[in-house]
Enzyme design. Sequence first.
Site, PDB file in Angstrom:
ATOM      1  N   ALA A   2     -42.875  41.435   2.853  1.00 21.51           N
ATOM      2  CA  ALA A   2     -42.260  41.498   4.026  1.00 21.51           C
ATOM      3  C   ALA A   2     -42.639  40.171   4.944  1.00 21.51           C
ATOM      4  CB  ALA A   2     -42.850  42.694   4.781  1.00 21.51           C
ATOM      5  N   ARG A  41     -31.558  58.015   9.137  1.00 18.15           N
ATOM      6  CA  ARG A  41     -30.749  57.283   8.642  1.00 18.15           C
ATOM      7  C   ARG A  41     -29.149  57.424   8.799  1.00 18.15           C
ATOM      8  NH1 ARG A  41     -33.841  59.454   3.623  1.00 18.15           N
ATOM      9  NH2 ARG A  41     -35.507  57.875   3.081  1.00 18.15           N
ATOM     10  N   ASP A  43     -38.684  45.033  -0.545  1.00 18.96           N
ATOM     11  CA  ASP A  43     -39.719  45.771  -1.110  1.00 18.96           C
ATOM     12  C   ASP A  43     -40.649  44.804  -1.803  1.00 18.96           C
ATOM     13  OD1 ASP A  43     -40.484  49.136  -0.537  1.00 18.96           O
ATOM     14  OD2 ASP A  43     -41.711  47.920  -1.965  1.00 18.96           O
ATOM     15  N   SER A  44     -41.958  44.900  -1.542  1.00 20.86           N
ATOM     16  CA  SER A  44     -43.134  43.969  -2.498  1.00 20.86           C
ATOM     17  C   SER A  44     -43.001  44.926  -3.911  1.00 20.86           C
ATOM     18  CB  SER A  44     -44.475  44.019  -1.625  1.00 20.86           C
ATOM     19  OG  SER A  44     -44.965  45.260  -1.463  1.00 20.86           O
ATOM     20  N   PHE A  72     -39.010  46.998   3.745  1.00 15.82           N
ATOM     21  CA  PHE A  72     -39.804  48.345   3.025  1.00 15.82           C
ATOM     22  C   PHE A  72     -38.781  49.340   2.623  1.00 15.82           C
ATOM     23  CE2 PHE A  72     -42.068  46.215   6.824  1.00 15.82           C
ATOM     24  CZ  PHE A  72     -43.307  45.936   6.240  1.00 15.82           C
ATOM     25  N   CYS A  93     -45.443  55.303  10.718  1.00 13.38           N
ATOM     26  CA  CYS A  93     -45.710  56.452  10.147  1.00 13.38           C
ATOM     27  C   CYS A  93     -47.095  56.857  10.150  1.00 13.38           C
ATOM     28  CB  CYS A  93     -44.875  57.001   8.665  1.00 13.38           C
ATOM     29  SG  CYS A  93     -45.797  55.593   7.629  1.00 13.38           S
ATOM     30  N   ASP A 117     -39.516  49.714   8.429  1.00 16.79           N
ATOM     31  CA  ASP A 117     -40.143  51.085   8.031  1.00 16.79           C
ATOM     32  C   ASP A 117     -41.486  51.008   7.280  1.00 16.79           C
ATOM     33  OD1 ASP A 117     -40.581  53.889   8.017  1.00 16.79           O
ATOM     34  OD2 ASP A 117     -39.134  54.333   6.418  1.00 16.79           O
TER      35      ASP A 117
HETATM   36  N1  SAH Z   1     -37.955  53.085   4.174  1.00 14.02           N
HETATM   37  C1  SAH Z   1     -38.210  53.975   3.060  1.00 14.02           C
HETATM   38  C2  SAH Z   1     -39.901  54.377   3.094  1.00 14.02           C
HETATM   39  C3  SAH Z   1     -40.814  53.012   3.023  1.00 14.02           C
HETATM   40  S1  SAH Z   1     -42.557  53.267   2.495  1.00 14.02           S
HETATM   41  C4  SAH Z   1     -37.606  55.177   2.940  1.00 14.02           C
HETATM   42  O1  SAH Z   1     -36.848  55.571   3.741  1.00 14.02           O
HETATM   43  O2  SAH Z   1     -37.628  55.922   1.806  1.00 14.02           O
HETATM   44  C5  SAH Z   1     -43.199  51.969   2.561  1.00 14.02           C
HETATM   45  C6  SAH Z   1     -42.635  50.889   1.365  1.00 14.02           C
HETATM   46  O3  SAH Z   1     -43.217  49.566   1.740  1.00 14.02           O
HETATM   47  C7  SAH Z   1     -43.292  51.075   0.076  1.00 14.02           C
HETATM   48  O4  SAH Z   1     -42.121  51.058  -0.793  1.00 14.02           O
HETATM   49  C8  SAH Z   1     -44.013  49.853  -0.313  1.00 14.02           C
HETATM   50  O5  SAH Z   1     -43.926  49.511  -1.777  1.00 14.02           O
HETATM   51  C9  SAH Z   1     -43.447  48.871   0.509  1.00 14.02           C
HETATM   52  N2  SAH Z   1     -44.595  47.893   0.962  1.00 14.02           N
HETATM   53  C10 SAH Z   1     -45.761  48.102   1.372  1.00 14.02           C
HETATM   54  N3  SAH Z   1     -46.310  46.765   1.644  1.00 14.02           N
HETATM   55  C11 SAH Z   1     -45.363  45.891   1.678  1.00 14.02           C
HETATM   56  C12 SAH Z   1     -45.261  44.376   1.877  1.00 14.02           C
HETATM   57  N4  SAH Z   1     -46.292  43.896   2.173  1.00 14.02           N
HETATM   58  N5  SAH Z   1     -43.939  44.014   1.935  1.00 14.02           N
HETATM   59  C13 SAH Z   1     -42.750  44.724   1.489  1.00 14.02           C
HETATM   60  N6  SAH Z   1     -42.988  46.021   1.233  1.00 14.02           N
HETATM   61  C14 SAH Z   1     -44.064  46.461   1.373  1.00 14.02           C
END
Ligand code: SAH
Length: 394
Positions: free
Chosen positions: A280, A212, A250-251, A228, A338, A298
């Site tokens: 997404a 970040r 985010d979803s 995400f 990850c 991410d």
């Molecule tokens: N970048 C974040 C961590 C991401 S964790 C940070 O820095 O803290 C992954 C995230 O993806 C979760 O919040 C989850 O709700 C979201 N997610 C999962 N599937 C998704 C989709 N199809 N579209 C959008 N978001 C999604």
Amino acid sequence: MTYKKVILKKGKEDSLKRFHPWVFSGAIDSIDETVEEGDTVSVYAADGSLIGNGHFQVGSICVRMLAWGDGAIDEAFYQERLQAAMELRKSLQLLRADNNSFRLVHGEGDFLPGLVVDVYGSTAVLQAHSPGMHFDRYKIANALTHLQGVEIKNVYYKSETTLPYKAELDAENGYIVGGYDTDVAVENGLKFHVDWLRGQKTGFFVDQRENRSLLEHYSAGRRVLNMFCYTGGFSFYAMRGGAELVHSVDSSAKAISLTNENVALNFAGDERHKAFAEDAFKYLQQMQQGQYDLIILDPPAFAKHKSALKNALIGYRKLNGKAFEKIARGGILFTFSCSQAVSKEQFRLAVFSAAAQSRRKVRILHQLSQPADHPINIYHPEGEYLKGLVLYVE
Ligand code: SAH
């Protein structure tokens, strides 16, 4: 001290002698018949020599080694290991006036397989990934309150979703010590509400701290898409870095409301930020070509196990392909995986395929990984999970 016996087949002690901390079921010749899931056991080579002590579990990884030789797994053991973990974090200078959030225990990386502890201010969030750590949770919580170098007053246990489901441990989330949920975490001077009661994992992803910071330096004047976003970590750094606008997606509606709360905490009333609860792929499909010149991808782990690897790689290729297709000229893409089951090389190949399909000129600026408070035990390379690329797209 020795415990109930687990005896290995002939020649199966080699990896343990190289300090790899797992005993697989196929390596075991016999187990004392009174051993139950979560017990501390002593592991012996076929010739009867003691190798060490660890936690027993039913499954393909049968024993997670905690001590080599006859070291006892008691409260003094946890106090010593946790203090050693703390000493490392002190030397990393993670406890400062402008930073009070860090990972204190990263499983095998801190010689405590099955245990994760994140610290946010005076709260420790404890997560057991093995029945043995679940049974030892009170010893661990007590040791946490005795740490030198950080004052832990609140210990929240959050293992409902991390313990093996078949073990039927009825692990309820809840406070072991204290009971307040008002701590505000600070990461590099930016504030976050940490929602350990409802958030994913231990409540806030501290593993992206350094990535970040890097993003902050690329944000000036750019239109940023944080895909995400979860609790919005990358978004506030982009705002502090002088982004022209930041869109967080985010979803999960819950994640979007946490993101909005965190933005308000740092940049109240700042009109540059907007958050959208959307899928997404749908969002990337619908957005305009050239709408963003800095995109962060991410996603959650696409492959939780090796069996899901093939589909995961297709997923990474498609996701990155959309970003290459839509990002503005001279754009910067921060892209991550990850998934522990996906190697650095495999991830890079998936992103490479996506870049080639887009027919754009793409260069690698940085290769990212997990920060030093998520150390990798050199004898346990499986502990490396986070990988990222920063790409320049012409
Ligand atoms: N970048 C974040 C961590 C991401 S964790 C940070 O820095 O803290 C992954 C995230 O993806 C979760 O919040 C989850 O709700 C979201 N997610 C999962 N599937 C998704 C989709 N199809 N579209 C959008 N978001 C999604």
